[in-house]
Design a protein around this motif. Structure first.
Motif, mmCIF file in Angstrom:
data_model
loop_
_atom_site.group_PDB
_atom_site.id
_atom_site.type_symbol
_atom_site.label_atom_id
_atom_site.label_comp_id
_atom_site.label_asym_id
_atom_site.label_seq_id
_atom_site.Cartn_x
_atom_site.Cartn_y
_atom_site.Cartn_z
ATOM 1 N N ARG A 295 0.851 -1.200 0.000
ATOM 2 C CA ARG A 295 0.000 0.000 0.000
ATOM 3 C C ARG A 295 0.886 1.248 0.000
ATOM 4 N NH1 ARG A 295 -5.197 -0.540 1.670
ATOM 5 N NH2 ARG A 295 -5.127 1.302 3.014
ATOM 6 N N ALA A 296 1.416 1.540 -1.182
ATOM 7 C CA ALA A 296 2.380 2.642 -1.281
ATOM 8 C C ALA A 296 1.807 3.889 -1.932
ATOM 9 C CB ALA A 296 3.613 2.177 -2.059
ATOM 10 N N SER A 297 0.651 3.797 -2.581
ATOM 11 C CA SER A 297 0.117 4.959 -3.283
ATOM 12 C C SER A 297 -0.504 5.944 -2.298
ATOM 13 C CB SER A 297 -0.947 4.517 -4.302
ATOM 14 O OG SER A 297 -1.458 5.627 -4.988
ATOM 15 N N PRO A 298 -0.179 7.236 -2.390
ATOM 16 C CA PRO A 298 -0.708 8.248 -1.460
ATOM 17 C C PRO A 298 -2.202 8.513 -1.671
ATOM 18 C CG PRO A 298 1.265 9.019 -2.615
ATOM 19 C CD PRO A 298 0.790 7.806 -3.325
ATOM 20 N N THR A 299 -2.798 9.225 -0.723
ATOM 21 C CA THR A 299 -4.189 9.673 -0.824
ATOM 22 C C THR A 299 -4.225 11.180 -0.570
ATOM 23 O OG1 THR A 299 -4.579 9.204 1.520
ATOM 24 C CG2 THR A 299 -5.129 7.458 -0.044
ATOM 25 N N LEU A 300 -5.363 11.815 -0.894
ATOM 26 C CA LEU A 300 -5.514 13.246 -0.658
ATOM 27 C C LEU A 300 -5.768 13.537 0.815
ATOM 28 C CD1 LEU A 300 -7.780 14.653 -3.532
ATOM 29 C CD2 LEU A 300 -5.383 15.176 -3.125
ATOM 30 N N LEU A 301 -5.463 14.740 1.227
ATOM 31 C CA LEU A 301 -5.798 15.190 2.580
ATOM 32 C C LEU A 301 -7.312 15.313 2.725
ATOM 33 C CD1 LEU A 301 -3.187 17.987 3.364
ATOM 34 C CD2 LEU A 301 -3.783 16.113 4.875
ATOM 35 N N GLY A 302 -7.847 14.876 3.864
ATOM 36 C CA GLY A 302 -9.281 14.998 4.112
ATOM 37 C C GLY A 302 -10.079 14.044 3.242
ATOM 38 N N TYR A 339 17.772 3.919 -2.225
ATOM 39 C CA TYR A 339 16.409 3.404 -2.383
ATOM 40 C C TYR A 339 16.411 2.075 -3.128
ATOM 41 C CZ TYR A 339 11.469 3.176 -3.716
ATOM 42 O OH TYR A 339 10.172 2.753 -3.904
ATOM 43 N N SER A 340 17.263 1.962 -4.132
ATOM 44 C CA SER A 340 17.295 0.738 -4.946
ATOM 45 C C SER A 340 17.827 -0.460 -4.159
ATOM 46 C CB SER A 340 18.143 0.955 -6.195
ATOM 47 O OG SER A 340 19.487 1.253 -5.838
ATOM 48 N N LYS A 341 18.509 -0.195 -3.040
ATOM 49 C CA LYS A 341 19.148 -1.286 -2.285
ATOM 50 C C LYS A 341 18.266 -1.843 -1.162
ATOM 51 C CE LYS A 341 23.764 0.556 -3.200
ATOM 52 N NZ LYS A 341 25.005 1.145 -2.627
ATOM 53 N N ILE A 342 17.161 -1.164 -0.826
ATOM 54 C CA ILE A 342 16.327 -1.631 0.279
ATOM 55 C C ILE A 342 15.174 -2.495 -0.244
ATOM 56 C CG2 ILE A 342 16.916 0.320 1.764
ATOM 57 C CD1 ILE A 342 14.347 1.674 0.996
ATOM 58 N N SER A 343 14.551 -3.247 0.676
ATOM 59 C CA SER A 343 13.474 -4.157 0.285
ATOM 60 C C SER A 343 12.202 -3.383 -0.058
ATOM 61 C CB SER A 343 13.181 -5.130 1.426
ATOM 62 O OG SER A 343 12.621 -4.432 2.531
ATOM 63 N N ASP A 344 11.258 -4.067 -0.706
ATOM 64 C CA ASP A 344 9.985 -3.429 -1.056
ATOM 65 C C ASP A 344 9.227 -2.997 0.199
ATOM 66 O OD1 ASP A 344 10.435 -3.639 -3.717
ATOM 67 O OD2 ASP A 344 9.125 -5.367 -4.057
ATOM 68 N N GLU A 345 9.344 -3.772 1.255
ATOM 69 C CA GLU A 345 8.693 -3.387 2.518
ATOM 70 C C GLU A 345 9.249 -2.069 3.030
ATOM 71 O OE1 GLU A 345 8.125 -5.905 6.205
ATOM 72 O OE2 GLU A 345 7.784 -7.388 4.624
ATOM 73 N N GLN A 346 10.561 -1.948 3.004
ATOM 74 C CA GLN A 346 11.205 -0.718 3.471
ATOM 75 C C GLN A 346 10.892 0.456 2.536
ATOM 76 O OE1 GLN A 346 15.151 -2.567 3.529
ATOM 77 N NE2 GLN A 346 15.294 -2.141 5.736
ATOM 78 N N LYS A 347 10.815 0.170 1.242
ATOM 79 C CA LYS A 347 10.460 1.216 0.286
ATOM 80 C C LYS A 347 9.068 1.756 0.574
ATOM 81 C CE LYS A 347 13.365 -0.513 -3.464
ATOM 82 N NZ LYS A 347 13.429 -1.252 -4.747
ATOM 83 N N THR A 348 8.132 0.848 0.874
ATOM 84 C CA THR A 348 6.769 1.262 1.192
ATOM 85 C C THR A 348 6.739 2.105 2.458
ATOM 86 O OG1 THR A 348 5.911 -0.757 0.166
ATOM 87 C CG2 THR A 348 4.420 0.435 1.635
ATOM 88 N N GLU A 349 7.482 1.690 3.465
ATOM 89 C CA GLU A 349 7.555 2.451 4.719
ATOM 90 C C GLU A 349 8.127 3.841 4.471
ATOM 91 O OE1 GLU A 349 9.816 0.189 7.501
ATOM 92 O OE2 GLU A 349 8.317 -1.414 7.680
ATOM 93 N N GLU A 350 9.173 3.913 3.653
ATOM 94 C CA GLU A 350 9.822 5.196 3.358
ATOM 95 C C GLU A 350 8.850 6.127 2.620
ATOM 96 O OE1 GLU A 350 12.857 7.904 3.619
ATOM 97 O OE2 GLU A 350 12.800 5.870 4.469
#
Length: 370
Positions: A295-302, A339-350
């Motif tokens: 779940r990496a895609s952002p959402t709008l405020l409010g 960024y390219s060196k970290i896992s997908d989980e860490q990328k999502t967290e970042e």
């Protein structure tokens, strides 16, 4: 034959639709039925042709000729020809899905919806060149492409042919209900089943429909910015030239005003309603993570209308500012070596950390201005 080509041939379903159109005839409620079902023949005719252009159409032609007791070579050749042609388009739909060149129903989740906006995707469309074009203008063939794509999506997820066939039929039927000539029925059904969410939108669109379509097309062609229309009055204004420009623009999660997919001429006369593919390095990475289940895609405020405590113009400024901060940070982080060196989980967290901080900074700035 002419009536069949333009989907005006009589069918059993069209007779039922015609009966609904007569509701209230001769009373004060005259015309109500035609608002509910503005087209009685077209939906049933298109549905019949979808069947005719499928493998079922071949079987149907054989059975009908046997049942008549007399072989009709012309009708048999037409039926088999349509069935073979349609089967080829079902197969083509599976290949378009594998190549990510076809979209299905509009997603229900906000994250996926906002990612579609960033990419310029449209529901039930095929990608031709750098633009997404709706399949509605292709008639029954377009629906068969969608059915084939639904089959392929389910088959890739489950590996089950029977499950995929069921999903293809259900998904194809859902896509069919989203076509222009059935939108009134679908909107009414949604308003009845969930009035809190859909009633205002249904009656707003119903009122706005009194403004001629040509006026709405000219308004959109003149103003290529997508506009926010929340109230009944605003929905009417969105269909009138010059008044449309007074409405607040729609803002994507990167703070940019959403534009029409085509140019002025395409917006005015192109039946495929094109939408330009605007993917880039950042959206491609967000898409990759979303497709991988993160779940990496952002959402709008409010919520979709912003914050009640702010005016529409203030909400627009807030969305633009938070999106501007977010886009700037993601464009720095995603291409970076670390960024390219970290896992997908860490990328999502970042990414989610950047999203939350961008929203916080924008809200604090707005609060200070207020």
């Amino acid at each position: 034959d002419a009536e069949t080509v333009v989907f005006q041939n009589k069918t059993a379903l069209s007779e039922v639709g015609g009966a609904i159109q007569k509701i209230g005839k001769g009373t004060q409620a005259e015309g109500v039925g035609e608002f509910i079902i503005p087209f009685s023949r077209t939906p049933s005719a298109v549905a019949t042709q979808i069947v005719n252009y499928s493998p079922i159409g071949i079987v149907k032609s054989i059975v009908e000729n046997i049942g008549k007791g007399k072989f009709d070579q012309r009708l048999f050749a037409q039926g088999v020809g349509r069935g073979i042609t349609g089967t080829a388009f079902l197969y083509l739909g599976t290949k378009l899905f594998d190549s990510n060149l076809i979209t299905l129903d509009f997603p229900s989740g906000e994250r996926e919806q906002k990612l579609w906006e960033l990419e310029g995707r449209k529901p039930n469309s095929i990608k031709i060149g750098d633009k997404w074009r709706t399949i509605q203008s292709l008639g029954p063939v377009g629906n068969l492409l969608i059915v084939g794509a639904h089959f392929q999506r389910q088959f890739k997820e489950t590996g089950s042919v029977t499950s995929s066939m069921s999903q293809a039929l259900v998904g194809g039927a859902k896509s069919f209900t989203e076509q222009t000539f059935l939108q009134g029925i679908r909107s009414l059904s949604e308003a009845v089943n969930d009035p809190e969410r859909f009633a205002d939108a249904y009656f707003g669109n119903l009122t706005a429909s009194f403004v001629p379509t040509i006026s709405a097309d000219i308004a959109r062609a003149k103003d290529l910015t997508e506009r926010r229309a929340r109230t009944v009055t605003e929905r009417v204004e969105a269909r009138i030239p010059f008044l449309r420009e007074q409405l607040e623009p729609q803002i994507d999660i990167f703070g940019k005003e959403k534009k029409m997919g085509g140019n002025t001429i395409e917006t005015l006369i192109d039946p495929t309603r094109p939408s330009k593919d605007i993917s880039n390095v950042v959206t491609n990475e967000l898409r990759r993570l979303m497709d991988a289940g993160f779940r990496a895609s952002p959402t709008l405020l409010g919520d979709k209308n912003g914050f009640d405590s702010l005016t529409p113009a203030q909400n627009t400024r807030l969305w633009k500012r938070s999106g501007e901060i977010l886009a700037g940070n993601l464009n720095l982080v995603i291409p970076h070596k670390f960024y390219s060196k970290i896992s997908d989980e860490q990328k999502t967290e970042e990414i989610n950390k950047i999203v939350n901080e961008s929203k916080l900074v924008a809200r604090v700035e707005m609060l200070m201005k207020l």
